[in-house]
Enzyme design. Structure first.
Site, PDB file in Angstrom:
ATOM      1  N   SER A 175      67.377  -0.957  14.820  1.00  0.00           N
ATOM      2  CA  SER A 175      66.728  -0.939  13.507  1.00  0.00           C
ATOM      3  C   SER A 175      67.522  -1.801  12.535  1.00  0.00           C
ATOM      4  O   SER A 175      68.690  -1.528  12.259  1.00  0.00           O
ATOM      5  CB  SER A 175      66.655   0.493  12.976  1.00  0.00           C
ATOM      6  OG  SER A 175      66.363   0.458  11.592  1.00  0.00           O
ATOM      7  N   HIS A 211      63.195  -3.149  15.616  1.00  0.00           N
ATOM      8  CA  HIS A 211      62.571  -2.120  14.763  1.00  0.00           C
ATOM      9  C   HIS A 211      62.747  -2.490  13.293  1.00  0.00           C
ATOM     10  O   HIS A 211      63.864  -2.684  12.824  1.00  0.00           O
ATOM     11  CB  HIS A 211      63.214  -0.763  15.064  1.00  0.00           C
ATOM     12  CG  HIS A 211      62.559   0.397  14.401  1.00  0.00           C
ATOM     13  ND1 HIS A 211      61.403   0.991  14.886  1.00  0.00           N
ATOM     14  CD2 HIS A 211      62.885   1.088  13.287  1.00  0.00           C
ATOM     15  CE1 HIS A 211      61.065   1.998  14.103  1.00  0.00           C
ATOM     16  NE2 HIS A 211      61.948   2.081  13.113  1.00  0.00           N
ATOM     17  N   ASP A 232      61.961  -1.375   9.471  1.00  0.00           N
ATOM     18  CA  ASP A 232      61.607  -0.234   8.616  1.00  0.00           C
ATOM     19  C   ASP A 232      61.096  -0.707   7.265  1.00  0.00           C
ATOM     20  O   ASP A 232      61.829  -1.312   6.488  1.00  0.00           O
ATOM     21  CB  ASP A 232      62.840   0.651   8.395  1.00  0.00           C
ATOM     22  CG  ASP A 232      63.191   1.448   9.639  1.00  0.00           C
ATOM     23  OD1 ASP A 232      62.290   2.116  10.173  1.00  0.00           O
ATOM     24  OD2 ASP A 232      64.357   1.400  10.067  1.00  0.00           O
ATOM     25  N   MET A 234      59.682   0.457   3.703  1.00  0.00           N
ATOM     26  CA  MET A 234      59.660   1.625   2.804  1.00  0.00           C
ATOM     27  C   MET A 234      59.219   1.199   1.413  1.00  0.00           C
ATOM     28  O   MET A 234      59.587   0.120   0.942  1.00  0.00           O
ATOM     29  CB  MET A 234      61.056   2.248   2.714  1.00  0.00           C
ATOM     30  CG  MET A 234      61.668   2.589   4.061  1.00  0.00           C
ATOM     31  SD  MET A 234      63.234   3.433   3.875  1.00  0.00           S
ATOM     32  CE  MET A 234      63.776   3.520   5.586  1.00  0.00           C
ATOM     33  N   HIS A 282      57.622  -0.205  11.443  1.00  0.00           N
ATOM     34  CA  HIS A 282      57.486   1.212  11.109  1.00  0.00           C
ATOM     35  C   HIS A 282      57.167   1.326   9.623  1.00  0.00           C
ATOM     36  O   HIS A 282      58.041   1.115   8.782  1.00  0.00           O
ATOM     37  CB  HIS A 282      58.817   1.904  11.468  1.00  0.00           C
ATOM     38  CG  HIS A 282      58.876   3.357  11.145  1.00  0.00           C
ATOM     39  ND1 HIS A 282      60.065   4.066  11.152  1.00  0.00           N
ATOM     40  CD2 HIS A 282      57.914   4.255  10.806  1.00  0.00           C
ATOM     41  CE1 HIS A 282      59.829   5.320  10.837  1.00  0.00           C
ATOM     42  NE2 HIS A 282      58.527   5.461  10.615  1.00  0.00           N
ATOM     43  N   MET A 302      56.684   3.176   6.451  1.00  0.00           N
ATOM     44  CA  MET A 302      56.908   4.428   5.715  1.00  0.00           C
ATOM     45  C   MET A 302      56.410   4.202   4.298  1.00  0.00           C
ATOM     46  O   MET A 302      57.195   4.113   3.339  1.00  0.00           O
ATOM     47  CB  MET A 302      58.405   4.785   5.751  1.00  0.00           C
ATOM     48  CG  MET A 302      58.858   5.303   7.108  1.00  0.00           C
ATOM     49  SD  MET A 302      60.639   5.185   7.337  1.00  0.00           S
ATOM     50  CE  MET A 302      60.743   3.484   7.851  1.00  0.00           C
ATOM     51  N   MET A 335      60.057  11.269  14.439  1.00  0.00           N
ATOM     52  CA  MET A 335      61.214  11.115  13.545  1.00  0.00           C
ATOM     53  C   MET A 335      62.198  12.245  13.832  1.00  0.00           C
ATOM     54  O   MET A 335      61.822  13.421  13.818  1.00  0.00           O
ATOM     55  CB  MET A 335      60.781  11.180  12.073  1.00  0.00           C
ATOM     56  CG  MET A 335      60.033   9.961  11.578  1.00  0.00           C
ATOM     57  SD  MET A 335      60.853   8.379  11.873  1.00  0.00           S
ATOM     58  CE  MET A 335      62.412   8.607  11.000  1.00  0.00           C
ATOM     59  N   GLY A 375      63.720   7.627   5.497  1.00  0.00           N
ATOM     60  CA  GLY A 375      64.132   7.084   4.204  1.00  0.00           C
ATOM     61  C   GLY A 375      65.461   6.355   4.246  1.00  0.00           C
ATOM     62  O   GLY A 375      65.656   5.390   3.522  1.00  0.00           O
ATOM     63  N   PHE A 376      66.344   6.803   5.115  1.00  0.00           N
ATOM     64  CA  PHE A 376      67.692   6.225   5.117  1.00  0.00           C
ATOM     65  C   PHE A 376      68.256   6.144   6.525  1.00  0.00           C
ATOM     66  O   PHE A 376      67.914   6.965   7.382  1.00  0.00           O
ATOM     67  CB  PHE A 376      68.632   7.075   4.249  1.00  0.00           C
ATOM     68  CG  PHE A 376      68.126   7.241   2.846  1.00  0.00           C
ATOM     69  CD1 PHE A 376      68.359   6.258   1.886  1.00  0.00           C
ATOM     70  CD2 PHE A 376      67.381   8.356   2.494  1.00  0.00           C
ATOM     71  CE1 PHE A 376      67.856   6.393   0.593  1.00  0.00           C
ATOM     72  CE2 PHE A 376      66.873   8.502   1.203  1.00  0.00           C
ATOM     73  CZ  PHE A 376      67.112   7.517   0.246  1.00  0.00           C
ATOM     74  N   GLY A 377      69.141   5.186   6.723  1.00  0.00           N
ATOM     75  CA  GLY A 377      69.881   5.100   7.967  1.00  0.00           C
ATOM     76  C   GLY A 377      71.097   6.026   7.888  1.00  0.00           C
ATOM     77  O   GLY A 377      71.434   6.532   6.813  1.00  0.00           O
ATOM     78  N   GLY A 378      71.711   6.252   9.026  1.00  0.00           N
ATOM     79  CA  GLY A 378      72.970   6.982   9.054  1.00  0.00           C
ATOM     80  C   GLY A 378      72.887   8.475   8.803  1.00  0.00           C
ATOM     81  O   GLY A 378      73.885   9.105   8.468  1.00  0.00           O
ATOM     82  N   ASP A 400      63.479   8.202  16.571  1.00  0.00           N
ATOM     83  CA  ASP A 400      64.090   7.405  15.496  1.00  0.00           C
ATOM     84  C   ASP A 400      64.865   8.293  14.519  1.00  0.00           C
ATOM     85  O   ASP A 400      64.281   9.165  13.883  1.00  0.00           O
ATOM     86  CB  ASP A 400      62.944   6.676  14.763  1.00  0.00           C
ATOM     87  CG  ASP A 400      63.414   5.749  13.657  1.00  0.00           C
ATOM     88  OD1 ASP A 400      64.620   5.530  13.517  1.00  0.00           O
ATOM     89  OD2 ASP A 400      62.535   5.233  12.932  1.00  0.00           O
ATOM     90  N   GLY A 401      66.174   8.018  14.419  1.00  0.00           N
ATOM     91  CA  GLY A 401      66.993   8.687  13.416  1.00  0.00           C
ATOM     92  C   GLY A 401      68.150   9.472  13.998  1.00  0.00           C
ATOM     93  O   GLY A 401      67.957  10.374  14.808  1.00  0.00           O
ATOM     94  N   SER A 455      72.389   2.504  12.549  1.00  0.00           N
ATOM     95  CA  SER A 455      73.818   2.476  12.247  1.00  0.00           C
ATOM     96  C   SER A 455      74.670   2.445  13.515  1.00  0.00           C
ATOM     97  O   SER A 455      75.691   1.764  13.560  1.00  0.00           O
ATOM     98  CB  SER A 455      74.199   3.659  11.351  1.00  0.00           C
ATOM     99  OG  SER A 455      73.722   4.859  11.901  1.00  0.00           O
TER     100      SER A 455
HETATM  101  C1  DX5 Z   1      64.878   6.047   8.890  1.00  0.00           C
HETATM  102  C2  DX5 Z   1      64.406   4.854   9.662  1.00  0.00           C
HETATM  103  C3  DX5 Z   1      65.220   4.550  10.857  1.00  0.00           C
HETATM  104  C4  DX5 Z   1      66.666   4.222  10.550  1.00  0.00           C
HETATM  105  C5  DX5 Z   1      67.490   4.875  11.614  1.00  0.00           C
HETATM  106  O1  DX5 Z   1      63.950   6.418   7.960  1.00  0.00           O
HETATM  107  O2  DX5 Z   1      63.066   5.019  10.093  1.00  0.00           O
HETATM  108  O3  DX5 Z   1      64.638   3.541  11.673  1.00  0.00           O
HETATM  109  O4  DX5 Z   1      66.947   2.862  10.520  1.00  0.00           O
HETATM  110  O5  DX5 Z   1      68.820   4.719  11.314  1.00  0.00           O
HETATM  111  P1  DX5 Z   1      69.975   5.475  12.107  1.00  0.00           P
HETATM  112  O6  DX5 Z   1      69.867   5.061  13.534  1.00  0.00           O
HETATM  113  O7  DX5 Z   1      71.212   4.998  11.440  1.00  0.00           O
HETATM  114  O8  DX5 Z   1      69.728   6.950  11.922  1.00  0.00           O
HETATM  115 ZN    ZN Z   2      62.247   3.570  11.638  1.00  0.00          ZN
END
Ligand code: DX5
Ligand code: ZN
Length: 216
Positions: free
Chosen positions: A6, A30, A32, A34, A63, A65, A134, A139-142, A172-173, A195
């Site tokens: 991602s 991937h 994302d 948003m 993806h 969102m 999900m 909404g966020f990575g990590g 994912d996530g 991440s």
């Molecule tokens: C979160 C995204 C994911 C995100 C995952 O809303 O849809 O694709 O990039 O990040 P990690 O792998 O860091 O959880």
């Molecule tokens: Zn995603």
């Protein structure tokens, strides 16, 4: 198992450079999207996807969102998306939205937030190419992986078996080297990782380690 890095966790000032780091090991890229409404974050739009398209041969796994995804499907399809995934929670007429995506000759996916039951997509499962579970709130990575999602993935795999369908299960996530094997065992076909890949010292080597972890 397929790996979909991602780019949310990539360096946006050097996006292409980061994509090149994973190009040889990834199966999909991937992306994302948003909108600051469906999720509390804003990322990238079709212009970025279109620019990247010229420089990468990876399938683009987009993806969405966003609210009102119907308004943007054409733009993303024309920008070079190979898959477009929408959220069940954002689609009032989900069946119509899925048909719209497929009308562009690309793959259609539907995604569920952690709290949304599988039952909500039961009657469109035969129409989709993939289901994205999900494993964090989007909404966020990590973020931290939500453990109860193992059961949801397993339930979806069994449902697919019972219905005799062939859609792919994407997760994912919060995915990393310590939970990837269990996820594949539960039923995941496509692993999204942001991440864990882009914040590692060597993204390509990390992808190899993901594949190794699953082989063990
Ligand atoms: C979160 C995204 C994911 C995100 C995952 O809303 O849809 O694709 O990039 O990040 P990690 O792998 O860091 O959880
Ligand atoms: Zn995603």
């Amino acid at each position: 198992m397929k790996i979909a890095p991602s780019i949310l966790s990539a360096n946006f000032a050097n996006l292409l450079e980061d994509i090149k780091k994973v190009e040889k090991g990834a199966d999909l890229l991937h992306i994302d999207v948003m909108d600051g409404h469906f999720v509390p974050n804003i990322t990238i739009g079709p212009v970025v996807v279109k620019s990247l398209r010229k420089f990468s041969s990876l399938p683009f796994d987009v993806h969405l969102m966003i609210e009102n995804p119907d308004l943007y499907i054409e733009d993303f399809a024309n920008s070079g998306a190979d898959n477009i995934t929408v959220h069940q929670e954002a689609c009032l007429h989900l069946h119509r939205t899925i048909q719209k995506i497929k009308g562009y000759g690309i793959k259609a996916g539907v995604s569920l937030n952690p709290a949304t039951p599988l039952e909500t997509i039961k009657y469109v499962l035969q129409d989709v190419d993939m289901v994205l579970i999900m494993t964090v709130n989007p909404g966020f990575g990590g973020q931290k992986f939500i453990d109860t999602m193992f059961k949801k993935i397993e339930d979806l795999r069994l449902l697919r078996e019972n219905l005799g369908l062939k859609f792919e299960i994407e997760v994912d996530g919060g995915i990393n080297l310590s939970n990837v094997a269990e996820l594949v065992k539960a039923g995941a076909d496509i692993i999204v990782a942001g991440s864990a890949i882009f914040e590692s010292q060597n993204p390509m080597e990390t992808i190899e380690r993901f594949k190794e972890a699953v082989r063990k």
